[in-house]
Scaffold this active site. Structure first.
Site, PDB file in Angstrom:
ATOM      1  N   GLY A 186       0.827  -1.191   0.000  1.00  0.00           N
ATOM      2  CA  GLY A 186       0.000   0.000   0.000  1.00  0.00           C
ATOM      3  C   GLY A 186       0.865   1.245   0.000  1.00  0.00           C
ATOM      4  O   GLY A 186       1.996   1.224   0.490  1.00  0.00           O
TER       5      GLY A 186
ATOM      6  N   GLN B 205       2.930   9.963   1.498  1.00  0.00           N
ATOM      7  CA  GLN B 205       4.279   9.409   1.634  1.00  0.00           C
ATOM      8  C   GLN B 205       5.237   9.840   0.543  1.00  0.00           C
ATOM      9  O   GLN B 205       6.444   9.645   0.661  1.00  0.00           O
ATOM     10  CB  GLN B 205       4.224   7.878   1.649  1.00  0.00           C
ATOM     11  CG  GLN B 205       3.476   7.336   2.839  1.00  0.00           C
ATOM     12  CD  GLN B 205       3.382   5.835   2.767  1.00  0.00           C
ATOM     13  OE1 GLN B 205       2.436   5.294   2.217  1.00  0.00           O
ATOM     14  NE2 GLN B 205       4.370   5.158   3.320  1.00  0.00           N
TER      15      GLN B 205
ATOM     16  N   HIS C  45      -4.557   1.799   7.736  1.00  0.00           N
ATOM     17  CA  HIS C  45      -3.181   2.301   7.840  1.00  0.00           C
ATOM     18  C   HIS C  45      -2.991   3.465   6.847  1.00  0.00           C
ATOM     19  O   HIS C  45      -2.429   4.502   7.189  1.00  0.00           O
ATOM     20  CB  HIS C  45      -2.219   1.145   7.530  1.00  0.00           C
ATOM     21  CG  HIS C  45      -0.773   1.522   7.495  1.00  0.00           C
ATOM     22  ND1 HIS C  45       0.153   1.026   8.384  1.00  0.00           N
ATOM     23  CD2 HIS C  45      -0.077   2.341   6.666  1.00  0.00           C
ATOM     24  CE1 HIS C  45       1.346   1.533   8.104  1.00  0.00           C
ATOM     25  NE2 HIS C  45       1.244   2.324   7.051  1.00  0.00           N
ATOM     26  N   GLU C  46      -3.488   3.261   5.632  1.00  0.00           N
ATOM     27  CA  GLU C  46      -3.318   4.286   4.591  1.00  0.00           C
ATOM     28  C   GLU C  46      -4.148   5.536   4.877  1.00  0.00           C
ATOM     29  O   GLU C  46      -3.715   6.655   4.614  1.00  0.00           O
ATOM     30  CB  GLU C  46      -3.693   3.715   3.216  1.00  0.00           C
ATOM     31  CG  GLU C  46      -2.888   2.490   2.795  1.00  0.00           C
ATOM     32  CD  GLU C  46      -1.397   2.715   2.856  1.00  0.00           C
ATOM     33  OE1 GLU C  46      -0.940   3.866   2.743  1.00  0.00           O
ATOM     34  OE2 GLU C  46      -0.654   1.736   3.055  1.00  0.00           O
TER      35      GLU C  46
ATOM     36  N   HIS D 246      -2.330   7.727   7.066  1.00  0.00           N
ATOM     37  CA  HIS D 246      -1.354   8.532   6.326  1.00  0.00           C
ATOM     38  C   HIS D 246      -1.993   9.791   5.764  1.00  0.00           C
ATOM     39  O   HIS D 246      -1.429  10.875   5.830  1.00  0.00           O
ATOM     40  CB  HIS D 246      -0.774   7.730   5.152  1.00  0.00           C
ATOM     41  CG  HIS D 246       0.367   6.842   5.529  1.00  0.00           C
ATOM     42  ND1 HIS D 246       1.484   7.293   6.168  1.00  0.00           N
ATOM     43  CD2 HIS D 246       0.565   5.517   5.336  1.00  0.00           C
ATOM     44  CE1 HIS D 246       2.325   6.289   6.353  1.00  0.00           C
ATOM     45  NE2 HIS D 246       1.779   5.197   5.859  1.00  0.00           N
TER      46      HIS D 246
ATOM     47  N   CYS E   5       5.904   0.055   7.765  1.00  0.00           N
ATOM     48  CA  CYS E   5       5.598   1.172   6.885  1.00  0.00           C
ATOM     49  C   CYS E   5       6.822   1.542   6.072  1.00  0.00           C
ATOM     50  O   CYS E   5       7.932   1.579   6.610  1.00  0.00           O
ATOM     51  CB  CYS E   5       5.154   2.360   7.732  1.00  0.00           C
ATOM     52  SG  CYS E   5       4.677   3.774   6.754  1.00  0.00           S
ATOM     53  N   LEU E   6       6.626   1.775   4.799  1.00  0.00           N
ATOM     54  CA  LEU E   6       7.741   2.169   3.932  1.00  0.00           C
ATOM     55  C   LEU E   6       8.362   3.485   4.375  1.00  0.00           C
ATOM     56  O   LEU E   6       9.475   3.799   3.991  1.00  0.00           O
ATOM     57  CB  LEU E   6       7.276   2.275   2.476  1.00  0.00           C
ATOM     58  CG  LEU E   6       6.890   0.964   1.786  1.00  0.00           C
ATOM     59  CD1 LEU E   6       6.410   1.222   0.377  1.00  0.00           C
ATOM     60  CD2 LEU E   6       8.055  -0.018   1.777  1.00  0.00           C
TER      61      LEU E   6
END
Ligand code: NI
Length: 331
Positions: free
Chosen positions: A202, A207, A290-291, A294, A248-249
């Site tokens: 995702g 991000q 989660h997204e 963000h 998380c990236l």
């Protein structure tokens, strides 16, 4: 952000390896331009475009693509407007629109025309137009005589730089997307490419430093089912919670569990502005929450106890930040 979650569980009977939650979300400011009211004139224009499409079988590919583009745009704009402002439209208008849309996007001749357009020389924008039309055929339940509706491969996007904690931009709120133009399509393609190349499941526009409510995800094991959520609204269903590991990236080498509602309803727009609704209680539900965080400027580590947050900041070398950290959100 991007989250990476790996869960490995083994027992005597089953060896399950679930991998993977990479969540990346970036959103950036999109301004809305498609909020024009749709009227009976819109339906007339749509009818006219489709009549031409079906009649002019000898039209050039360029003319055909222009008519398909007009038809898909009018359909999606009307869908979006009636979805977002239901009180502004009479039942009569909605009924007429639905009947017309059904007639167009289940028309086998039109589908075959679109399917027969040679793709080799098309621009990325034209391929998107064809994909958009096929999305509408699929949405209206059209079944081709042979096989499924296959979306056209879109040109590869670019690999984007993913912002890293504690970058302040990761805490900015994303704005709603209002314009479904070529620039948005390019952003989505770039985000998908970035998600796949970084092995994420995702990515949010936040991000990559773009303040728009755009999320791409692919929670499939085969990594060939891209999903796009524009302006997502997530509503928990029921009281059951699920504690699930995530990474998380945008927070490297860090994984921990977060507890969130298990089942959710997601209302969103697809990349062309078509509204859709899904309910899920598995990876899609975990990932979209989660997204969505963000898009609201929240990292998953902010759900952890403050001492854990301090130790993560310390481990990643942000000593001053670790000292100053205070609880910022509940849970
Ligand atoms: Ni993330």
């Amino acid at each position: 952000m991007v989250g990476v979650i790996m869960i490995k569980s083994h027992n005597a009977l089953l060896s399950l390896t679930f991998c993977i939650l990479l969540l990346i979300i970036h959103s950036s400011a999109l301004t809305n331009t498609s909020q024009l009211p749709c009227t009976s004139k819109t339906l007339d224009q749509l009818q006219e475009a489709v009549d031409k499409l079906l009649r002019q079988t000898s039209a050039s590919t360029k003319e055909t693509l222009a008519l398909i583009h007009q038809s898909t745009r009018l359909t999606s704009e009307t869908q979006l407007n009636t979805h977002q402002h239901p009180d502004d439209y009479s039942q009569d208008f909605i009924d007429k629109f639905e009947q017309l849309s059904q007639k167009i996007w289940t028309n086998d001749d039109l589908y075959q025309r679109i399917e027969s357009i040679p793709l080799a020389s098309l621009t990325s924008a034209d391929k998107h137009t064809i994909n958009h039309a096929k999305t509408l055929f699929s949405r209206y339940g059209f079944q081709p005589e042979t096989g499924d509706i296959h979306l056209t491969p879109i040109a590869e996007g670019k690999l984007l730089n993913i912002l890293q904690y504690p970058e302040p931009e990761l805490h900015q709120k994303a704005h709603k997307v209002t314009e479904f133009n070529d620039e948005l399509q390019e952003l989505i393609d770039n985000m998908l490419t970035t998600m796949y190349q970084t092995k994420g499941v995702g990515l949010a526009a936040t991000q990559i430093g773009v303040r728009r409510q755009v999320v791409v995800m692919d929670v499939s094991i085969t990594q060939n089912h891209p999903m796009v959520f524009i302006n997502p609204i997530v509503t928990p269903i029921g009281d059951t919670l699920l504690t699930f590991p995530q990474g998380c990236l945008s927070v490297k080498d860090t994984m921990d569990v977060v507890t969130r509602p298990k089942k959710v309803r997601i209302e969103a727009l697809d990349r062309y502005g078509n509204p859709f609704v899904i309910e899920d209680d598995k990876l899609i539900a975990v990932c979209i929450q989660h997204e969505l965080d963000h898009l609201n400027g929240i990292l998953f580590i902010q759900h952890l106890p403050i001492q854990k947050q301090k130790s993560i900041a310390t481990r990643l070398g942000h000593l001053e930040l670790a000292r100053e950290l205070r609880p910022s959100i509940k849970s």
